[in-house]
Design an enzyme around this catalytic site. Structure first.
Site, mmCIF file in Angstrom:
data_model
loop_
_atom_site.group_PDB
_atom_site.id
_atom_site.type_symbol
_atom_site.label_atom_id
_atom_site.label_comp_id
_atom_site.label_asym_id
_atom_site.label_seq_id
_atom_site.Cartn_x
_atom_site.Cartn_y
_atom_site.Cartn_z
ATOM 1 N N ASP A 120 9.397 19.350 -59.995
ATOM 2 C CA ASP A 120 9.431 19.934 -61.238
ATOM 3 C C ASP A 120 10.725 19.416 -61.878
ATOM 4 O OD1 ASP A 120 9.955 21.766 -63.405
ATOM 5 O OD2 ASP A 120 9.214 23.371 -61.955
ATOM 6 N N HIS A 135 6.412 21.238 -62.451
ATOM 7 C CA HIS A 135 6.538 22.630 -63.243
ATOM 8 C C HIS A 135 5.202 23.338 -63.450
ATOM 9 C CE1 HIS A 135 9.099 25.364 -65.288
ATOM 10 N NE2 HIS A 135 8.348 25.324 -66.454
ATOM 11 N N SER A 144 9.230 30.356 -65.075
ATOM 12 C CA SER A 144 9.994 29.374 -65.521
ATOM 13 C C SER A 144 10.907 30.336 -66.350
ATOM 14 C CB SER A 144 9.415 28.570 -66.632
ATOM 15 O OG SER A 144 10.081 27.539 -67.055
#
Length: 685
Positions: free
Chosen positions: A622, A657, A537
């Site tokens: 995501d 995610h 991320s």
């Protein structure tokens, strides 16, 4: 690594993006459409290439998966906690991926009531997540939330725990968060904007009424804020919170008056952060008011909540970050951070305060689940890089402690004494000392030949605490050293550590990571031929920067769901998270921030040069970092890099995610990452 298989080549469709008279050409903008079959076909081609090029590691991946799974106790229970007359327990059964939520009335010897068996609920779903469990005060109703797509959009339903009936209505597009008023029939919940997924509205549902008529209680119209609702520990107040990166605001309403009007606790002032806890006629407020960078504790009477009435209770300290507060009838428990380590300070109503003693030089300690005001027992958690996670009950009066549970590492081979954990300090380019937590087997020699995996995150003030992982033993037992670099942008060394790694100081995050790498090489923990980097991320953004600036330091890089197209994403306010992120990264609609972001944005700084071996992973659904960022980045790297190193894009076509759901499915993703590292090191078993 297998070189024979040819990687796919993404077609080039130039799109010119102009801002502040700066023209950028994005050749792969067309990948920004998950409904386009050509996009899906390209992602499928990348997956096929990854699978063909790593076919020789598939058996090893399977062995790694089984090895990691074998260390995990499959039939496991959480430590029960007592809440409102019931003991709540989460348990797992052998061979099953998902938890079972249960409770027992009054005694641990009482018959078990199964509230939710997620294994049954997840049948037929490629992804399943249960969240937001919330029981009414009469113990009859439980609100629960389900996400089957992995975009963190939950559907809330209500179950009658006495009859097992699930009520027919559904509350769609929520955060999953909800809370009951004291009347046991009014449920407050948080909805998300359908486009940006920002949590922006609080609604109220009364059992037995039409959900389409649910009244809107509060709308958070400032796009840089999100909102949420909860009930405080005393159960006296319902609380609506609004937060941005720099500012907070709370509204309160008596929980026994659900149709009343919420009132502002202290109105938002840009830069004023605070949160509130209630006990016995007083509110306790953790705040940065009046320049208290590391926060202080203040107190106010129930009827006078405006900041002019706040009185100092624990003053601000330059060297200690005040993180959170847990209130008991006769004690106050403060979570702090000092010199990069978590501390727990216990302050009795009468007498001197004291710290819980922790021996290790690098560890993580945190306050656990403590729903009972009247208890003298503090439940807390403790772990380190070599010590499995423990849940401990500590008697704050007698100072006796009882380890309720220590994580079991199955297989019979784990002995913490076979490993060394240490904390070292690297010196950054500007002279700042950066802590690094390390763990490795005792027999490792510092001769520069060890493979070393260096991890960091370094954003949002999120601290990367040293934690135990039975999965990580598969790395350590094959000779790897594991390092966590506590770089600026986190909050390990206080609030200033975060402030020095965001906005126009963001580059400190990247140079700190590189300086930690250079230190580990200089101190002969490893060498560039054996150094690997990993981040996900915002930590994936970090990976994207370091492969542009210092590719020569790393043999391989793992970038999970990487945020690499910084400028384009931050200019698109329809994408989830963007508007709430301006205080973290800057608003590129302002030229100063645009120029600064552009100077480090990974995708904008790809050049013709050698890059390390790279494994890039993402999820089609995501919601935090859209799949097209890593997809476009990999396409651009392929077109520009001048080496023969491998570059993989691995897209989970079912997940978002957080990756796969289910406790064992996630291990398969780790096995892929580890086999990537082992293959580069020539480790085949």
């Amino acid at each position: 690594m297998t070189k024979q298989v040819q990687p796919p080549v993404a077609k080039i469709v130039p799109k010119t993006l102009t801002k502040h008279k700066v023209k950028r050409v994005d050749n792969y903008y067309w990948l920004n459409d998950r409904e386009d079959q050509e996009v899906i076909a390209y992602l499928d081609q990348e997956n096929a290439y990854y699978n063909q090029a790593t076919a020789h590691t598939k058996a090893f991946q399977k062995d790694l998966f089984e090895e990691m799974k074998a260390r995990i106790k499959e039939d496991d229970n959480s430590v029960p906690y007592l809440y409102n007359g019931y003991y709540y327990i989460t348990r797992y059964e052998k061979g099953k991926d998902y938890p079972i939520y249960t409770r027992k009335k009054g005694s641990l010897d009482a018959p078990e009531e199964i509230m939710f068996d997620c294994n049954e609920m997840a049948e037929g779903q490629s992804y399943f997540q249960l969240g937001g469990l919330n029981v009414s005060e009469d113990n009859v109703w439980c609100a629960f939330a389900v996400d089957t797509v992995s975009r963190r959009e939950y559907t809330i339903q209500v179950k009658n725990l006495q009859t097992g009936e699930i009520l027919p209505f559904k509350l769609e597009k929520t955060t999953g968060g909800s809370t009951w008023a004291s009347d046991n029939k009014t449920l407050f919940y948080t909805r998300k904007d359908p486009v940006t997924l920002r949590s922006n509205q609080i609604f109220k549902h009364k059992l037995g009424t039409d959900v389409n008529q649910d009244p809107l209680v509060f709308s958070e119209d400032d796009e840089t804020f999100t909102t949420f609702v909860y009930k405080d520990k005393s159960k006296k107040y319902l609380v609506i919170g609004s937060e941005s990166t720099l500012t907070s605001e709370y509204q309160i309403l008596e929980a026994n008056n659900p149709d009343g009007k919420f009132r502002i606790f202290q109105k938002r002032n840009r830069g004023l952060e605070y949160n509130i806890s209630y006990f016995d006629g007083k509110f306790y407020i953790i705040t940065n008011k009046d320049g208290a960078t590391n926060f202080k504790l203040m107190v106010a009477d129930e009827g006078k909540t405006d900041k002019k009435h706040w009185k100092e209770y624990i003053p601000h300290r330059e060297d200690t970050l005040l993180e959170s507060l847990e209130i008991f009838k006769d004690y106050m428990v403060i979570e702090e951070r000092n010199n990069g380590l978590s501390k727990i300070w216990i302050k009795p109503a009468q007498g001197e305060g004291y710290y819980l003693p922790f021996e290790s030089e690098t560890y993580t300690a945190y306050v656990g689940t403590n729903p009972d005001f009247n208890s003298e027992i503090l439940r807390y958690g403790y772990q380190s890089l070599t010590t499995p996670s423990s849940v401990i009950d500590f008697n704050m009066r007698t100072h006796e402690k009882e380890v309720k549970k220590e994580q079991e590492v199955l297989g019979g081979t784990f002995d913490k004494n076979n490993y060394v954990e240490e904390r070292v300090w690297a010196t950054a380019t500007d002279g700042t000392k950066i802590p690094i937590s390390l763990v490795y087997r005792k027999d490792v020699k510092k001769d520069g030949k060890n493979p070393l995996l260096q991890y960091a995150y370094g954003s949002y003030g999120s601290s990367s605490d040293p934690y135990f992982s039975s999965i990580r033993l598969s790395l350590l037992d094959r000779g790897f050293i594991y390092a966590i670099a506590h770089i600026r942008g986190g909050e390990e060394l206080g609030r200033n550590w975060y402030e020095d790694g965001k906005l126009l100081k963001k580059k400190n995050t990247f140079t700190d990571f590189v300086d930690c790498s250079k230190f580990l090489i200089e101190e002969k923990y490893t060498s560039p031929e054996h150094l690997y980097a990993e981040g996900g991320s915002a930590g994936g953004l970090l990976m994207g920067v370091i492969v542009n600036t210092n590719p020569e330091l790393y043999n391989g890089v793992i970038a999970q769901v990487p945020f690499v197209d910084v400028v384009t994403t931050m200019l698109d306010d329809s994408i989830p998270l963007t508007t709430g992120e301006y205080d973290e990264w800057g608003n590129p609609n302002k030229k100063e921030y645009f120029d600064y972001m552009l100077s480090y944005s990974p995708i904008d700084n790809v050049v013709a040069q050698n890059y390390p071996n790279m494994y890039v992973s993402t999820g089609l659904h995501d919601s935090q970092v859209q799949y097209w960022e890593p997809a476009k980045w990999v396409a651009k790297l392929r077109a520009n890099k001048t080496d023969n190193n491998v570059l993989f894009l691995d897209t989970n076509m079912d997940a978002g995610h957080g990756g796969a759901s289910g406790r064992f499915e996630a291990l398969k993703e780790v096995a892929k990452e580890y086999s990537f590292l082992f293959d580069l090191e020539g480790i085949t078993e």
